[in-house]
Motif scaffolding. Structure first.
Motif, PDB file in Angstrom:
ATOM      1  N   ALA A   1     -30.662  27.361  16.668  1.00 52.57           N
ATOM      2  CA  ALA A   1     -30.081  26.489  17.682  1.00 52.57           C
ATOM      3  C   ALA A   1     -29.442  25.259  17.071  1.00 52.57           C
ATOM      4  O   ALA A   1     -28.527  24.674  17.659  1.00 52.57           O
ATOM      5  CB  ALA A   1     -31.166  26.070  18.687  1.00 52.57           C
TER       6      ALA A   1
ATOM      7  N   GLU B   1     -25.768  26.056  16.608  1.00 49.50           N
ATOM      8  CA  GLU B   1     -24.927  26.454  17.755  1.00 49.50           C
ATOM      9  C   GLU B   1     -24.044  25.269  18.139  1.00 49.50           C
ATOM     10  O   GLU B   1     -24.561  24.179  18.452  1.00 49.50           O
ATOM     11  CB  GLU B   1     -25.812  26.873  18.920  1.00 49.50           C
TER      12      GLU B   1
ATOM     13  N   SER C   1     -20.783  23.301  20.163  1.00 51.04           N
ATOM     14  CA  SER C   1     -20.008  23.183  21.410  1.00 51.04           C
ATOM     15  C   SER C   1     -18.916  22.138  21.213  1.00 51.04           C
ATOM     16  O   SER C   1     -19.124  21.138  20.503  1.00 51.04           O
ATOM     17  CB  SER C   1     -20.922  22.804  22.579  1.00 51.04           C
TER      18      SER C   1
ATOM     19  N   ASP D   1     -23.808  20.002  17.876  1.00 48.06           N
ATOM     20  CA  ASP D   1     -24.684  21.174  17.643  1.00 48.06           C
ATOM     21  C   ASP D   1     -25.783  21.215  18.705  1.00 48.06           C
ATOM     22  O   ASP D   1     -25.886  20.329  19.558  1.00 48.06           O
ATOM     23  CB  ASP D   1     -25.275  21.140  16.233  1.00 48.06           C
ATOM     24  N   GLY D   2     -26.612  22.259  18.632  1.00 45.69           N
ATOM     25  CA  GLY D   2     -27.659  22.459  19.647  1.00 45.69           C
ATOM     26  C   GLY D   2     -29.006  21.890  19.274  1.00 45.69           C
ATOM     27  O   GLY D   2     -30.005  22.201  19.931  1.00 45.69           O
TER      28      GLY D   2
ATOM     29  N   ARG E   1     -32.057  19.001  18.516  1.00 47.22           N
ATOM     30  CA  ARG E   1     -32.638  17.876  19.243  1.00 47.22           C
ATOM     31  C   ARG E   1     -33.249  16.906  18.248  1.00 47.22           C
ATOM     32  O   ARG E   1     -34.239  17.286  17.591  1.00 47.22           O
ATOM     33  CB  ARG E   1     -33.706  18.368  20.230  1.00 47.22           C
TER      34      ARG E   1
ATOM     35  N   SER F   1     -29.189  15.950  19.030  1.00 40.78           N
ATOM     36  CA  SER F   1     -27.964  16.649  18.647  1.00 40.78           C
ATOM     37  C   SER F   1     -27.149  15.777  17.701  1.00 40.78           C
ATOM     38  O   SER F   1     -27.089  14.554  17.837  1.00 40.78           O
ATOM     39  CB  SER F   1     -27.147  16.982  19.893  1.00 40.78           C
TER      40      SER F   1
END
Length: 895
Positions: free
Chosen positions: A612, A615, A617, A660-661, A663, A665
């Motif tokens: 994750a 990943e 966006s 990115d995904g 935490r 981010s």
């Protein structure tokens, strides 16, 4: 060593006997030495004496078995088996007493690898003339009658010499005189005694006393002597002296004879009369004090009895000189020699002596043996002894307790305790054995000895890890020295053999680099820590090999594998790779005539993280743009609509952000300028412009909770409609149902209900449907006493109650203050035969409408022909009554 103590081969007379063939060899060697030799005097060397008989068999170290307290008398050198005299020296007289032969026996064990050789050594201690003869008293008084005939013998006190053999007393000498001589007499115990012999007649008037010097001399070199003075007093004449029938008597006595046993009844005779003929018995001067305590001689009767316990094993023969003397003025005496020989009986139990090799003293009752010992390995020497003689002193020994050990005969009454099976201390650390020694006497005596064999530890177990592979997950970016895991290896051995130390081996990790450079292990606790921060992107898997070794000799080791899986953290921000950026910005041409949906550029980015965290966006900072749109997932930048006509020269600045995904981010941005141009695109790629997240939030959407509430509300409505429809159908069925003749003929008997079942005044109503045509009300079925029929009208009028009972067989019963009509209809065929039990509690408030319904029912005429019912209640005939039944719909409507 002095020349007379040099041990030549001819003098040693060594005798080597092989008695065992079970993987070991037992030999016997004989040496001799002289008493009083200085401590440290060499007796012999076992290595030299055993080489000739051992052949090719090697000889190892030598160990003296501690047996019968012989360790202080003889010492054995470990390297070559040299025998020497101990610090206390050897005193033959203290060791063996008056025994003619004195032999000191002991055992020596020679070890070589896993084989042993038991050497039985017999050391003869030879006597030296270190003691001179000694008389008990320096002055010996004697009396003799002047009428004594020549040849009369006068016993003298026995001289003592502790030496034996030629070193003991050999002769006696008497000073020169004309009336007395000296003769030596052998004794039953091996010694010699002296007697004074009268050579010629005495004349008291001429010489009344004689003083003589007595000399006892041994046969040693040089000879030693002891002297005493003998005083002889001549007494007045006495005609006759007492006389014994025999001059010497031998008596046999069992050593277990009780006290007071009669040995001999002495009877001496004296022909004189008066005091000269009265005889008194007593022991002669040669009888030792010990014998005087064991035997008693009655002075008047001459009865010789046993006064104390005798022991055959201590002394086998006693020689007693008994004198019979008269009571005359010049008493005369006669001597009889009584020899008492003891007979052996089985009165001694066998003795067991166990001598371990090392590790514990002989009397501790514990032996130690290594768990690595091979079969038939030496454990201890078992020696048996019995003070009895003959069969009473012959002993046999047996071992009980465990099949891991066996008892083998070594020589005579000695045995060797050996191992009979492999030993494992980790399974059994201690064995309790029982040794039983029994002689061959009748009845036999038995001795039992408990013995413990403890198995000493050997390094025969390597450390064992709890699991062969340790898999550990650790977050990356850990601080140096962070704890990772603990490896555990156990060793069942003891001491240093069981002490485990850990170390890392030099192995390559799959990602490259030695594992020992990344992690460390504590050598004592086995805790694994990181040497440096770990990076999942560079090395996702770290493998290391850990070795655990004990402290034994030789050292035993085992290995285990450690696998560290580095868990990714969001520690890398995305990086835009396309289009190429210059100082974080880029200019993109935009044809002014491009249609809506025209693909301007595809943004691409990379993230070194995993999962994750990688990943990505894409979005435009500042919200949705009116002209262009950026696909959140693909990064495609496209036109929303055509450019207006006047926008040919104005550039469109954009900020493209990539998140990115993880935490939290992480993101990166790029400044993009869209420059409209009049050039036509070489190729046109049209994409579907998707609404942005902000646009999606502005669009109305149905809440999921609202949808769920609507669905539930619809379902409840449908359920309510179904319930109403079923209720309506049942009401119509009740209103149109009329009982036929069969139902009336086979209808259930009417029931008499108490007026208290339903109190309409208080507004309480209860009905229970049993499904069997009856109810839980206090009806006539339960009222077997008939009180319901006997109740007077006045009582019913006082109650002011109208009980209502409604069952599944549609029986309606009611009562008034005037009469109690009861009616029961048969059950319709369409209803179930045995419905389930149902109970309802309904609270109906008192209303005028409800009261009016029942009054109207009572006042109205019958809507149907009256039904006549009758029933017998336990012998009570009820008169038939005409009853009007209100319709079910009226009753239901009233409620």
């Amino acid at each position: 060593m002095s020349p007379d103590l040099t041990l030549s081969r001819a003098e040693l007379s060594s005798l080597l006997l092989c008695l065992l063939a079970a993987g070991c060899l037992t030999e016997m060697v004989r040496y001799h030495t002289y008493e009083e030799d200085a401590p440290g005097t060499v007796i012999g060397v076992l290595w030299d004496d055993l080489q000739s008989s051992s052949g090719d068999r090697p000889l190892g170290s030598f160990w003296l078995m501690e047996q019968f307290s012989n360790s202080s008398l003889v010492r054995v050198r470990e390297g070559d088996g040299q025998l020497s005299i101990g610090e206390e020296g050897i005193d033959r007289e203290r060791l063996c007493g008056q025994s003619l032969q004195c032999v000191l026996a002991f055992d020596v064990v020679s070890f070589w690898q896993e084989q042993y050789r038991l050497v039985h050594v017999e050391l003869e201690v030879r006597d030296i003339n270190d003691n001179a003869p000694r008389f008990p008293q320096a002055h010996i008084p004697l009396e003799v009658s002047e009428s004594a005939a020549p040849g009369t013998r006068l016993p003298l006190e026995i001289a003592v010499d502790p030496d034996v053999g030629s070193n003991s007393i050999q002769s006696f000498q008497l000073s020169r005189n004309s009336h007395f001589g000296i003769e030596a007499q052998p004794r039953a115990d091996g010694g010699k005694s002296a007697e004074l012999v009268l050579l010629q007649e005495l004349d008291r008037e001429t010489q009344a006393a004689y003083t003589l010097e007595l000399v006892a001399q041994d046969g040693g070199s040089p000879a030693r002597a002891g002297t005493a003075t003998v005083s002889v007093r001549v007494l007045d004449a006495n005609d006759n002296s007492p006389a014994f029938p025999q001059g010497s008597v031998t008596v046999e006595l069992g050593e277990d004879a009780p006290r007071g046993s009669l040995l001999l009844d002495l009877d001496a005779a004296d022909p004189d009369e008066g005091p000269n003929g009265e005889i008194v018995y007593g022991f002669g001067s040669q009888v030792p004090a010990e014998a005087r305590q064991l035997f008693r001689l009655d002075p008047l009767s001459g009865r010789l009895t046993l006064e104390g316990p005798v022991d055959y094993e201590r002394q086998r023969t006693y020689e007693l000189d008994v004198q019979a003397q008269d009571r005359g003025a010049s008493p005369l005496a006669a001597t009889c020699k009584v020899i008492v020989r003891l007979a052996d009986v089985n009165d001694n139990a066998p003795g067991i002596s166990i001598s371990p090799l090392s590790g514990a003293p002989a009397g501790a009752g514990v032996a130690y043996v290594s768990e690595a010992a091979a079969r038939d390995s030496f454990v201890a020497l078992v020696s048996t002894s019995d003070r009895d003689s003959g069969p009473n002193g012959q002993v046999r020994c047996a071992l009980y307790g465990h099949e891991h050990f066996a008892l083998q005969r070594a020589y005579a009454d000695s045995y060797v305790l050996v191992t009979a099976a492999p030993l494992d201390r980790e399974r059994v650390a201690e064995y309790n054995l029982t040794l039983v020694a029994e002689d061959l006497g009748s009845p036999p005596f038995k001795s039992v000895r408990q013995y413990t064999v403890r198995v000493s530890d050997e390094n025969d177990n390597a450390p064992l890890f709890s699991k062969p592979v340790y898999e550990v997950a650790v977050l990356e970016n850990n601080p140096p020295g962070a704890y990772l895991a603990t490896v555990v290896a156990r060793d069942p051995d003891l001491g240093r053999n069981g002490k485990v130390l850990y170390r890392l081996l030099e192995t390559e990790s799959p990602g490259g680099g030695p594992g020992s450079a990344l992690v460390s292990v504590d050598p004592r606790s086995g805790s694994v820590r990181a040497r440096q921060p770990l990076d999942c992107e560079e090395l996702p898997l770290v493998e290391a090999e850990i070795e655990a070794c004990d402290g034994g000799a030789p050292q035993l080791c085992q290995r285990a594998r450690l696998r560290l899986r580095v868990v990714d953290q969001n520690d890398n921000a995305p990086v835009i790779t396309s289009p190429p950026l210059a100082n974080g910005s880029a200019e993109l041409p935009l044809p002014a005539s491009a249609p809506a949906g025209y693909l301007i550029a595809r943004f691409a980015a990379s993230d070194a993280d995993q999962g994750a965290n990688s990943e990505l966006s894409y979005s435009l900072l500042g919200g949705a743009h009116p002209v262009v749109a950026l696909n959140r997932d693909t990064g495609e930048l496209a036109l929303r609509r055509r450019l207006p006509g006047g926008a040919a020269g104005a550039a469109f600045p954009l900020i493209v952000a990539v998140h990115d995904g993880g935490r939290p981010s992480l993101s990166c941005t790029a400044a993009v300028r869209l420059v409209p141009t009049d050039t036509l695109p070489s190729s046109v790629e049209i994409v579907v412009v998707q609404p942005s997240a902000e646009e999606l939030q502005l669009q109305p959407s149905l809440d999921l909770s609202v949808v769920l509430i609507a669905v539930l509300a619809g379902g409840c409505g449908l359920l309510l409609i179904a319930i109403i429809a079923v209720a309506s159908t049942c009401r119509r069925s009740k209103s149109h149902f009329q009982p036929g003749p069969e139902e009336q003929g086979r209808g259930k008997e009417a029931r008499l209900l108490k007026g208290s079942d339903l109190d309409l005044i208080s507004g309480s109503f209860s009905a229970k449907d049993s499904g069997k045509g009856d109810s839980e009300f206090n009806d006539s079925d339960s009222d077997i006493s008939g009180e319901g029929l006997k109740r007077p009208p006045s009582q019913s009028a006082e109650n002011k109650t109208i009980p209502l009972h409604y069952e599944n067989d549609y029986t309606v019963a009611y009562s008034t203050p005037i009469y109690q009509p009861i009616l029961q209809l048969g059950k319709p065929n369409f209803l179930p035969q045995q419905p389930k039990l149902k109970e309802y509690q309904v609270n109906i408030p008192k209303t005028e409408r409800l009261q009016s319904v029942f009054e109207r029912v009572l006042s109205d005429g019958p809507a149907t022909p009256p039904t006549t019912l009758s029933r017998q209640y336990k012998g009570l005939n009820l008169p038939p009554q005409n009853t009007l039944l209100p319709s079910a719909s009226e009753v239901a409507t009233s409620f």
